[in-house]
Each structure stands twice: as structure tokens, then as C-alpha cells.
Design a protein around this motif. Structure first.
Motif, short mmCIF file in Angstrom:
data_model
loop_
_atom_site.label_atom_id
_atom_site.label_comp_id
_atom_site.label_asym_id
_atom_site.label_seq_id
_atom_site.Cartn_x
_atom_site.Cartn_y
_atom_site.Cartn_z
N HIS A 254 0.82 -1.21 0.00
CA HIS A 254 0.00 0.00 0.00
C HIS A 254 0.85 1.25 0.00
N GLY A 257 0.05 4.52 -1.61
CA GLY A 257 -1.36 4.36 -1.90
C GLY A 257 -1.80 4.99 -3.19
N LEU A 533 -3.73 5.14 3.08
CA LEU A 533 -4.20 5.33 1.71
C LEU A 533 -4.62 6.77 1.46
#
Length: 634
Positions: A254, A257, A533
């Protein structure tokens, strides 16, 4: 010492006017101040890179962290002529001549505990390399042997955090190089700016703007893409090709993100340059009104964006009042705007009078410590940990150290393809005033388990003798009692008066009213996902406390974050801080929250009280935690 003959010596006890008179018109040309060091051990070649990469007026170097003073204090015990950052002299071997040729002033706190000694060493170097420079230094911060002061037992260093007025006095007197001891990091910028523009002590807004710019510059490449949460947006082909050969399978995750981990230009092609592989060092273009533009030399790596500047602005700060000896800068008034490629403008900063006291940093040897990390592999991790702990506790019972701490990191994965990924780590940390209690008694006990312990017994490194650890403490002293002195190029010693201070001490000022928060986002679908994120973070240390700054990059995300990440939610996401005092501060102008956690780091970084002793990755841990995020933000 003198550099070009000797001059009159001004009695430091002579009263001087609180504010120097303006003797020349204000400069209107912006002042370009670069940084070439964010800590003692930073990129050695940065000094040359900054001097040859483009135009500069002043080049600064920050070498002093809380831990550094302890290191320099121990150096001084071995050799009283030392106590300064020796690598700085190595950087000047070539850099001093380059700076003289280009007319660039050098301002640094590399003087540490012996600024006069470093200034004299620079003069000797200048004679050897043929550089015609005038050297000055600032002293008065060292209070260790100040008459009438008792800092307590075992204190190695006691240094007041001075402001930039002494630096300004040296530059006004014609210095080409100014060496200081313990000044605030931002003083390396406020001093040159005040000298250039003729600012007075009551130019609070202008000084506050320079303090903020100095805070952004002080940690070097942290303002240009280093340690940046969204670094994957600035990763180039150069980095991708050199990265882990398995990075496409396991390393991207991630991350930031966004953008799949590659920097792309407007047309979708990869951005040229080195990205975050080798970030360039930052520059602040200071303007007469105290506003500034943060940038870097053309063609250097990294990036200067509102995000990178926001991250550094939040680093190692707390509430809206950023206290300093020159001015109290109001961080809740800072505004950041995009000013073009790799250019971010800082404006709107308001200043208040500084507090009547100066911070004093104290370092001392706190005792002795030792550490053993047991590797536990495969099955029955918890049972193996219990066995190792019971065996070691039994061995230590004869003379148990004053502090014994166990932590188990479950980094193991089931059915792992790689042995290291099947392993967990059991860490034993011991501390005691007596080196014998943490030396052979600990290392010997660990070694004796090699054939008598859990299956697969091994440790990450051979157990050794104990080592000393340090403690950092903060005290305060009346600003007017500190003999802040500028030693000018001709040897004149000029007493620098303290800035006119606020009438109330810092802790007794009227609190800043909490800002109004935006209306929450309307209810809607959410997805369980990592906080990172949508939010960036940067964390760091101040003594035994940690701070975590969190920011987002859109108004919609701010409407969510401001209400989602409360103090109690912060504690839930980071259980390690659940029982510690946590303060939250909101900065709507930056779309940011700042959290301070008191006591997380024990007695400071030198004491190595936890796995991440400076809390550098605390923010990234927070970003990895899963929360319910509105789908409109994803």
C-alpha cells in the motif's frame, strides 16, 4: 582568538541597547539560504553539491541533535580541544574555497561544545588552502560550569538554546563563516535573515516566518522527499530497476497508496531525474516580509511539494505556539501554496514575543545497558519464548539488573518459503548503574543456553559487554542571565542582549483557542483499509516525548480526518501509547493534526528505551492501521 589582527574587547557585562539601530536601508532582494546537513553524519558530499549546484547567499549546516551533544561531551572528556563536529572540517577542505569564490556565507552549529576551537581550526584550514575568509563564532550557550548552577550528578553537558541574534551580529561585522554551539535549529536561518534585511527584535511576524522556513530546512532532505509517506509517487525507473528483485511481488503493497509506485509526468511517462533515490538538499528564498519559498537546485533529485513541506513542518513540533529565543511562531497561522515546480510558498506566519526563559538541554550518562535478541523459528513460538525467558530470569536472579524488559515481535509467518520469514524475535533489554550487572552476567547466561535452550536456538549477534547509555533532560534558565556573546572576526567580544520577552512564562500564557473544524462528511459507504491510503504522517522525538503529525491532501479528506482521528481513536490504533498522556492539535490551514505522546521514549533517544528509540516510524505504524474510510476518498 582573532582572524585578521586584533580589535577592542567589549566587556560582556556592559549593558547594551535591547534593539540595534538600523544603520542602512532594508534589503529588498530575497535571501537564498541553503542547507547541507540535517544531522551529524549526513551526506558528506552535500556541502560541495550545494555550493556548485546553483546560486546561494548563505549555506547552513545543522549537526546538533540531543544525542549529538552527549557524543561530543564524551569526546571532550577524552580531549578538551575537541567537542565539535570533526566531519565539518573535512567538508570544508574543498568547500571553504568554493564558498569564498562564490561569495557564499557559511553558518553552522558544528561548533558543538567548542565553537571557538572549531573557528580557530577553520582559520588554520583557510591559511592552508589559501581561502581569504573572515571567521567569527558565537558562544555563551555552555552553562555546564556556570558559577552558582548545580545541574545535578553525572551531567556531561548543559547548553542553552540561543537564538539568531549572535549570528546576525557576526554577519553584520563582515564574517564569511559563523560557527555556533547550541542554538535553535531555526537560528541558522533567522540570524542571516535578520542581518540581511535589518530586522529588529520587534519584527515578530518576519522573524516567525524565518523560524518556520528554518524549521523546514533544518532536517535537510526531509523537506525534499526523504522520509516522505507518499514517496512511491516520486520513485523513478532508476530506483525501480535497482530495488528488490521481488519488489513487484511483495514490496509495493500500500506504500503511498497512489500511482502504483512510479513517478509519472503529465502525459503518463516516467519523470526524468533521480526522484527520491538521491534527494537534493533544500533552499529557502527568504523575502523581506518574512515569507519564503522552499525549493532546491535545478536537476537535483527528490521533490518539493506542499506535501513534503507539510510533513517537515509537522516534524518534532507540538502545539500552535512554537517557542524560541527570537520569537514564538504561531504554527496555526502558516499557509502553504504551490509556487511552481519544486517551489512551495510559506506565508501568513504570525509571531508573538518569545518566552522569558531559554530551554537548556542536559545530557548525562544514565547507566549501563545490554541487549540480547533471541531468534525463535517455526512452531511453538510462544512456548519457546516462555522457555528462554524462564531460563534467563533464573540466571539473572542472583544479581537482577535494576531494569529488565522483554518484548516479543511476532514477525513469523506460517508455512514460510524463507527461514527468516518463519522467525520471531524475543528481545531482552537490561539496565543498571553497575556495568557488572549487565555485562558478563547477561551475555554469559545467554551463551550458556546455546545447547540447553529451545530448539533452533540462536541470537542475532554474539552477546557482548554492557555499554553506557545517555539521558537527555530539559531545564530552563532566565534568558537575561545567559551571556550570549558574538566573537567578531577581529576578536571583539560583543554581548548580545536577550530579545524582549513576553511577560508570562510559556506555561502561563493564555491558551490558544481551538480552531473551528469543518462539517463532517455525509454518511456513505465505507471500506476497511489502511489509514495511509489517504493520510500522510511524520513522527519524531523531543526528549522522552514523541510527536506524530498527520495530514491529508484534499478538503474532503480533511472533513473526515478531523473528526475520525480523535485522541481516543489515536490511542486505540496505537495500543502502545494507550496509557500515556496524548495531546491533539488541529491545523486546518494545513489540513493536519499533530499528536504528542509524553513519556513514550523514556529518557530520550540516547537511553534507547524502545525498539524505535526516536519514534521515527511511529507515524508509518499509524498509517498501516486499518480504519473505515469513506469510499469517496479512495
Amino acid at each position: 582568538m582573532t582572524s585578521r589582527g586584533s580589535g577592542p574587547v567589549t566587556d560582556p557585562s556592559c549593558p547594551l541597547p535591547a534593539r540595534p539601530l538600523r544603520t542602512r536601508p532594508l534589503q529588498t532582494r530575497p535571501l537564498r539560504i541553503g542547507n547541507a546537513s540535517g544531522f551529524y553524519g549526513d551526506r558528506f558530499d552535500a556541502f560541495r553539491e550545494m555550493l556548485t549546484g546553483g546560486p546561494l547567499d548563505v549555506l547552513t549546516g545543522d549537526y546538533l541533535a540531543e544525542l549529538t551533544l552527549l557524543i561530543l561531551g564524551r569526546d571532550r572528556l577524552k580531549d578538551p580541544s575537541r567537542g565539535y563536529a570533526k566531519t565539518f572540517l573535512g567538508q570544508l577542505e574543498e568547500g571553504l574555497g568554493l564558498a569564498a569564490e562564490r561569495g557564499v556565507k557559511i553558518v553552522t552549529n558544528a561548533g558543538g561544545l567548542n565553537p571557538g576551537g572549531l573557528a580557530e581550526a577553520i582559520r588554520a584550514l583557510a591559511r592552508r588552502v589559501g581561502a581569504d575568509v573572515r571567521v567569527a563564532h558565537v558562544e555563551g550557550d555552555d552553562l555546564l560550569h556556570e558559577p552558582g548552577r548545580d545541574w545535578g550528578p553525572e551531567v556531561l553537558t548543559a547548553n542553552a538554546y540561543l537564538g539568531g541574534a549572535g549570528i546576525a551580529a557576526c554577519l553584520r561585522a563582515g564574517a564569511d563563516v559563523v560557527v555556533t554551539g547550541r542554538v535553535t535549529d531555526a537560528a541558522l536561518v533567522t540570524g542571516p535573515a535578520a542581518a540581511h534585511f535589518g530586522w529588529l527584535a520587534d519584527d515578530l511576524d518576519r522573524l516567525a516566518g524565518a523560524v518556520v522556513a528554518g524549521h523546514v530546512l533544518e532536517c535537510g532532505t526531509q523537506a525534499t522527499g526523504g522520509n516522505y509517506s507518499f514517496f512511491t509517487e516520486h520513485v523513478t525507473e532508476h530506483v525501480a530497476e535497482r530495488g528488490d528483485e521481488r519488489g513487484d511481488e511483495r514490496g509495493d503493497g500500500h506504500g503511498g497508496g497512489h500511482g502504483g509506485g512510479r513517478a509519472r509526468g503529465p502525459g503518463g511517462g516516467h519523470v526524468a531525474g533521480e526522484g527520491v533515490f538521491r534527494p537534493g538538499f533544500p533552499i529557502a528564498e527568504i523575502h523581506p516580509d518574512g515569507s519564503a519559498v522552499i525549493t532546491k537546485h535545478p536537476g537535483t533529485g527528490g521533490a518539493v511539494t506542499v506535501g513534503t513541506v507539510t510533513a517537515q513542518l509537522l516534524y518534532e513540533t507540538g502545539g500552535p505556539r512554537y517557542l524560541g529565543p527570537d520569537v514564538t511562531a504561531r504554527l496555526d497561522t502558516v499557509r502553504l501554496t504551490d509556487d511552481g515546480p519544486d517551489r512551495v510558498r510559506i506565508s501568513g506566519v504570525r509571531g508573538e514575543a518569545p518566552p522569558p526563559s531559554l530551554k537548556v538541554g542536559l545530557t548525562r550518562v544514565g547507566g549501563w545497558r545490554n541487549e540480547v535478541v533471541f531468534v525463535l523459528t517455526g512452531l511453538d513460538i510462544e512456548a519457546k519464548a516462555r522457555l528462554a525467558r524462564a531460563q534467563m530470569e533464573d540466571a539473572l536472579a542472583k544479581r537482577r539488573p535494576a531494569e529488565v524488559r522483554w518484548t516479543l515481535a511476532r514477525t513469523d509467518h506460517a508455512d514460510a518459503d524463507v527461514q527468516e520469514e518463519a522467525s520471531a524475535f524475543l528481545r531482552l533489554t537490561v539496565r543498571d548503574p553497575d556495568p557488572e550487572a549487565v555485562g558478563r552476567a547477561v551475555s554469559g547466561a545467554a551463551v550458556e543456553l546455546a545447547l540447553a535452550g529451545y530448539p533452533g536456538f540462536h541470537v542475532t549477534a554474539p552477546p557482548g559487554p554492557g555499554s553506557p547509555y545517555g539521558v537527555f533532560e530539559a531545564a530552563s534558565v532566565d534568558a537575561y542571565a545567559v551571556r550570549h556573546t558574538a566573537v567578531l572576526p577581529d576578536g571583539t567580544r560583543l554581548r548580545v542582549p536577550a530579545a524582549p520577552a513576553a511577560s508570562a512564562p510559556a506555561g502561563e500564557q493564555v491558551p490558544v483557542e481551538p480552531p473551528a473544524l469543518p462539517a463532517p462528511l455525509p454518511r456513505g459507504p465505507v471500506r476497511r483499509a489502511p489509514l495511509g491510503l489517504v493520510a500522510g504522517a511524520r513522527s519524531g522525538d523531543k526528549g522522552g516525548s514523541a510527536n506524530v503529525g498527520v495530514w491529508v491532501r484534499s478538503d474532503e479528506a480533511w472533513r473526515w480526518l478531523a473528526h475520525e482521528l480523535t485522541g481516543s481513536r489515536f490511542r486505540q490504533l496505537l495500543p502502545e501509547v494507550a496509557r500515556l498522556p496524548v495531546s491533539r492539535y488541529a491545523y486546518p490551514g494545513l489540513r493536519a493534526l499533530n499528536f504528542t505522546v509524553d513519556g513514550l521514549l523514556g529518557a530520550g533517544v540516547a537511553s534507547q528505551a524502545r525498539f524505535d528509540p526516536q519514534a521515527k516510524a511511529l507515524g508509518e505504524w499509524l498509517r498501516s492501521r486499518h480504519v473505515d474510510i469513506p469510499e469517496v476518498l479512495l
